[in-house]
Scaffold this motif. Structure first.
Motif: not given
Ligand SMILES: *Cc1c(COP(=O)(O)O)cnc(C)c1O
Length: 394
Positions: A65-67, A90-91, A93-94, A135, A161, A163-164, A185, A187, A190, A197
């Protein structure tokens, strides 16, 4: 909202994943599956190589995962108890990833137009910081060279980050090669979806090697682990979906950008609705099409707009609200930089944002209908707020 039939009687979902055809996925998966190789094997290697070519970086390490990717990079670049400076807009998870890696988050402001890390504000909060995190918000590059320059002044590493942002470009250069590492990311919500992943892109061969160990418990092969790693391996099943999604990525991005352009053109005529600004030479993935609602011009505030859109069958998300520093998980955290902890710009943006439906297989004409509904809500703003005010209900 005012009694007529809804614009989308069957609802317009906020999002549907862009799934590659199942036949293509099973064909891709079959060789690994038949051999009994279910995780971190040939398809994952193929995905890493294809992603590295696409991002123009020497190393891509696929993770679960991105996390977990953010956790492993932070673990590699910091020591326990170090401070990581990051945007609050940000989300979650960052910040969570930093905490799981033993670091302490500290939050900086975002810019009210681009919604990206405010580098000038970050500069004031750098005292004692060991890692700078930024991010690429909603898939638009966050002026990464300005973030790199700030970190270079204090000699600290930079983590993006991303992710996007798989497929985004900064003045023609792919996002992925900036900073010490960028983490994507895969998920379902995304742009490059694998189910679950993450992909870590880096130019640093030692960091890449450490991440390969880290995703596999820290085990160099003889079970005499070198550090406390994770199980953050990507499965072959997910890699098969990711490879098929990657084949479709350019078409997918072109559709997202065209949909975003139609939204932007339509919304330009609606007072009080402003899109996130993206630098002219940059290409966003438009992972989200987020707008900022200015009640003084639009006539209705963000929450009122969300209720009205819902009544019309239009599903939305308030990305990112609440901002991370306002979430319960971070209630006890204090900024030790000496700069006031308040983040007024972040609060301002966060309380006014709404993300509108944008997905590859959206029904034709849906964007124009959403824009029309927004224009009608503005036109009927007075009637709507009167109706919402319990004192005015007969
Ligand atoms: C979705 C997201 C994550 C986490 O991604 P995962 O693959 O679900 O762990 C982290 N940072 C941002 C900005 C996100 O949008």
């Amino acid at each position: 909202m005012l009694g007529g039939p809804p614009a989308f009687p069957d609802r317009l979902p906020f999002f549907r994943p862009a799934k590659p055809p199942l036949d293509a996925v099973t064909a891709r998966l079959a060789p690994s599956y038949d051999k009994g190789m279910l995780t971190n094997s040939a398809l994952v290697r193929e995905l890493e190589q294809a992603a590295a070519r696409r991002l123009d970086v020497p190393h891509v390490v696929a993770v679960a995962s991105c996390t977990t990717g953010l956790m492993l990079v932070t673990q590699a670049l910091t020591s326990r108890g170090d401070t990581a400076l990051m945007p609050s807009f940000t989300f979650s998870a960052t910040a969570h990833a930093a905490v799981w890696a033993g670091a302490v988050p500290r939050f900086a402001e975002c810019d009210v137009l681009s919604c990206q890390l405010d580098v000038d504000d970050a500069a004031k909060r750098l005292d004692g910081v060991a890692l700078l995190v930024a991010t690429h918000v909603f898939g638009a590059p966050c002026r990464p060279e300005a973030v790199e320059a700030l970190a270079a002044e204090s000699g600290i590493p930079v983590l993006f980050d991303a992710a996007h942002a798989f497929g985004a470009t900064r003045a023609g250069r792919p996002v992925g090669g900036f900073g010490d590492a960028e983490v994507f990311s895969m998920s379902p919500t995304k742009v490059l979806a694998a189910g679950e992943g993450g992909l870590v892109a880096t130019r640093d061969p030692e960091l890449a090697e450490r991440l390969r160990l880290g995703r596999d418990y820290g085990n160099p092969g003889d079970y005499d682990t070198l550090f406390a790693g994770l199980n953050a391996r990507l499965s072959e099943l997910h890699a098969a979906v990711a490879l098929c999604s990657l084949d479709e990525l350019d078409d997918h991005l072109a559709i997202r950008r065209a949909l975003a352009a139609r939204y932007r053109a339509g919304l330009a005529d609606v007072p009080g609705i402003a899109g996130q600004t993206v630098d002219v030479d940059d290409a966003s993935t438009y992972k989200d099409l987020t707008v900022i609602v200015d009640e003084s011009q639009f006539g209705v505030d963000r929450d009122g707009l969300v209720r009205a859109l819902k009544a019309e069958g239009i599903d939305t998300r308030p990305y990112f609200w609440p901002p991370v520093h306002r979430q319960q998980a971070y209630a006890g955290l204090s900024d030790t930089s000496g700069v006031p902890e308040e983040l007024p710009s972040t609060d301002w943006v966060s309380s006014r944002v709404v993300s509108l439906p944008l997905w590859r297989d959206m029904p034709p004409g849906a964007v124009e209908t959403v824009v029309e509904v927004l224009a009608r809500i503005h036109a009927h703003a007075e009637q709507m707020t009167a109706q919402e005010d319990p004192a005015c209900v007969p």
